[in-house]
Design an enzyme around this catalytic site. Sequence first.
Site, PDB file in Angstrom:
ATOM      1  CE1 TYR A 160      20.279   0.898 -12.161  1.00  0.00           C
ATOM      2  CE2 TYR A 160      18.836   2.797 -11.865  1.00  0.00           C
ATOM      3  CZ  TYR A 160      19.822   1.949 -11.390  1.00  0.00           C
ATOM      4  OH  TYR A 160      20.339   2.149 -10.128  1.00  0.00           O
ATOM      5  CE  LYS A 164      18.863  -0.934  -9.149  1.00  0.00           C
ATOM      6  NZ  LYS A 164      19.517  -1.772  -8.136  1.00  0.00           N
TER       7      LYS A 164
END
Length: 265
Positions: A160, A164
Amino acid sequence: MARVSGRSCIVTGAAQGIGRAIGEALLDEGADVCFADINAAKVTEVALANQNRAQRAGGRVTHAQVDVTKREQVRAMIAHTVEVFGKLDVKFNNAGVNKPMNFLDVTEENWRFITDVNGLGCLIGMQEAAQQFIRQGTPGKIINTASVASRQGFGNVAPYCASKWGVVSLTQSGARDLARHDITVTGFAPGVVATEMWEQVDQDLLAIGAAERPGQAMEEFSAEILKGRVATPADITGTTTFLASKDSDYMTGQIVMIDGGMTLV
């Protein structure tokens, strides 16, 4: 205030949480909004629930089912929006997923699932929105959802975080390349926001042994927030509406942190 009156906007990941709040805030300011999500039943329900809100502010609402990793579906979503509203002005690439795993347990499947949606989905969304703006011969705005995890890594959400960080790089790359077409690319980075996604992350962290009790993960992630509390989606939408409005026309390539002071950069 009608800051985005008459603007045609798409928001992905809009069946719940931050995405839904972004779309509803845009409607309150007079925009036409397409709520888009992979969950067809839920996004249809959200759009129907917002018909009166749109009418009150003079805007319109529609919806689309979309898997943001599938280019043809993204093209169909944009075509539907243009057919209903006549044009596209603003594209929010907000759809995102997370599935915590301890660092040494991260699998190729986990990596691909998260980075495909959060990274590839953002790239495809940017490209297809830009192509529509260019076809129209009009300026356009692309707005990407990053995260506090785009500024530092966390041990049990490594894919994640990587995805990002990728959103930040895509925002900068897109801003440089698309400026010649009068297309701006910006983004925002929420911190801990009380949404359905965070509830699921809390459960997942409990399941992998990264937390001992429900709510512990959110408490620990929130401990350094200078504002002293987690965010609600309403804390995010003042910034997102600004990014969609003319007020941000001279801003491009930037990520706005909206984390209550959790990370100072």
